[in-house]
Write a protein that holds these residues in place. Sequence first.
Motif, mmCIF file in Angstrom:
data_model
loop_
_atom_site.group_PDB
_atom_site.id
_atom_site.type_symbol
_atom_site.label_atom_id
_atom_site.label_comp_id
_atom_site.label_asym_id
_atom_site.label_seq_id
_atom_site.Cartn_x
_atom_site.Cartn_y
_atom_site.Cartn_z
ATOM 1 N N ARG A 62 17.209 -26.208 13.470
ATOM 2 C CA ARG A 62 15.913 -26.860 13.245
ATOM 3 C C ARG A 62 15.866 -27.684 11.964
ATOM 4 N NH1 ARG A 62 10.968 -22.959 15.223
ATOM 5 N NH2 ARG A 62 12.027 -21.957 16.972
ATOM 6 N N ILE A 63 16.837 -27.525 11.107
ATOM 7 C CA ILE A 63 16.808 -28.167 9.795
ATOM 8 C C ILE A 63 16.886 -29.689 9.923
ATOM 9 C CG2 ILE A 63 18.203 -28.593 7.721
ATOM 10 C CD1 ILE A 63 18.844 -25.642 7.636
ATOM 11 N N ASP A 110 13.753 -33.901 5.471
ATOM 12 C CA ASP A 110 12.532 -33.110 5.323
ATOM 13 C C ASP A 110 12.704 -32.044 4.241
ATOM 14 O OD1 ASP A 110 9.968 -32.092 5.910
ATOM 15 O OD2 ASP A 110 10.816 -30.628 7.279
ATOM 16 N N LYS A 170 9.752 -22.163 6.518
ATOM 17 C CA LYS A 170 9.354 -23.570 6.593
ATOM 18 C C LYS A 170 9.306 -24.056 8.038
ATOM 19 C CE LYS A 170 10.962 -28.187 5.210
ATOM 20 N NZ LYS A 170 9.644 -28.710 4.773
ATOM 21 N N TYR A 171 10.283 -23.634 8.842
ATOM 22 C CA TYR A 171 10.376 -24.133 10.213
ATOM 23 C C TYR A 171 9.842 -23.149 11.259
ATOM 24 C CZ TYR A 171 12.959 -28.086 8.441
ATOM 25 O OH TYR A 171 13.313 -29.233 7.767
#
Length: 640
Positions: free
Chosen positions: A13-14, A18, A89-90
């Motif tokens: 997902r990184i 971002d 974060k995700y």
Amino acid sequence: MITRETIDEVKNRIDIVDVVGDFVSLKRSGQNYKALSPFTNEKTASFYVVPSKGIFKDFSSGKGGDSITFVMEHEGMSYLEAIRYLAKKYGVEIKEDAGRREEELASQSERDSLYIIMNFAKDHYRDLLMKSDEGKSIGLSYFRERGFNDRTIEKFELGYALNEWDNLTRTATGKGYSEDMLEKAGLLIKKDEGRKYDRFRGRVIFPVQNLSGKVIAFGARILTKEKDQPKYINSPETEIYHKSNVLYGLYQAKNAIRKEEFCFLVEGYTDVISMHQADVENVVASSGTALTEDQIKLMRRFTENVTVLYDGDAAGIKAALRGIDLVLKGGLNVRIVLLPDGEDPDSFSKKSGSTEFKKYLHDHTQDFISFKIGLYSKEASHDPIKKAEAIREIVASISVIPDPIKRSVYIQETSMLLKISEAVLFTELNKILIQDRDKKIQDRSRVRAEEPLPPPVVDIAPASKTDLASIILLQERETIRLLLNYAESPYEEQRLADFMLAELEDVEFTDPVLKEIYEMFKKGIEQNERVDTLYFMEHGSPAVKSAVATLTTNRYEASKHWSDKYKIFFSHEKEIIHDVAYANILRLKFRLIQRLMEDNLVQIKQATNEADLEKYFTIHEQLKGAEKEIAAILGVVISK
């Protein structure tokens, strides 16, 4: 420990742009992004993010790697802590191997423990504010009187500390936290005579967060009028909190600062919070301390434009004058807003309302030159001596600006506003700059005179041998660079990686990191894996990750105007990679043969019998023949 599935999900997902963008203001540069280094105080951007490869490279500090490496380097986190941060974060659910949880907790560093205990304290103070009778009647009532709504209270995670000696300590120790860690976090005070008590008691609490949102300190305001108690108290310096390089509200403001491309700077906690409620979110505070160089560097990572808000009274004006030169020296563009006399951002935003407040900020913003000229004009309107002194003060402020072009522009503006010759102002400016330069030279000379002399050099390698070793290192580096960037490119009937690995079969790399990358290449190819940048970010050591980031990041790109506008065409490396790779292999082997010849000459000189001498002469002739053969292909002239 965190399961492998969780780690893989986080990595999937990184988005590195971002992730890095949470800490650095990135600007697009071709297909990549660049910014000023967050690790050094540089004036020209040399920090690059390559989205296509998921890596960053900081040429000023040498750091490089993937998103996880960046978070670890920037925030001082362990690998697992970085994974936890990115998972949060995700929105990735963290799954853990319960059997190893105790082992992980036992091995956590003191720094990790401080973050954990500060987060516990933050949650404790928030619960007391919203759920305890004292917290609701005193703390929550105070925040309501200040006009803070529930959304704002939640956004800044405000809290309340009960007016008891050891409420936090009792609660924390009951949950298994040690008094030793509470003391190291600045939450517990212990006296020599054995007394101990909570630092924060009977106060509303303002958590201070770092750029990743972790609580690192607290500010606390007393609500009673006790003469022997200060109005505000703050956390002491700890391993995770250094007040000189923290800006209150930056975590909540960073996205708005990027969007607006400038930042408001105020003094206090409530100033920041009230401006957020007035829909002005690009605002930070110096946390009740005098502005520092580190805080200015922190702002500069997100914007080069700062508007300073000060009270319009005498104390506010003096504070503005003190802060301007320091901000200018840090390379920022400074503008000033003076609020009406007796008002601060908190009170004025409430009195005027959101729309009028924002209009006032827009209409009353002035650059520092206009501010200083207006200020000094009042004081020196009929006094030539004071006027001359005021002009020197203005030029002195201009002199601290590091950019010579900006200095020239401000001199021109000052000349126009004050109706004074530019030549006179430039003369005064040069006088100040020369004095500063001479002072710096004297300071450096004094420091050098006080430093001990370096130890004498005992042994120096022959220049030719040192040069050859450096050349071989450069060729090894270029070989690995080509492998990293073009491994999958076609080369006749095979991939470029297959050709190069076959040709390098008998080559022994001298540099340990390059050798490690080469061995990983061979291993990955043998196991039929795709060996690309992500492969090294997944499996490589920190040194390998940094080297791979360096070798796969292009610091400069040719402008499209060369071909589109000026009709100047040249070959790109990927178009001629066949010839480039072949020539590089030959050059590397050419230099390695020369090194073998040097080593063999040493053997000839040390030979003690005819048999050894004849053997080494034969080796020399064979090496010389190979050298001449490769030289002929490369078009290199060698001595006979």
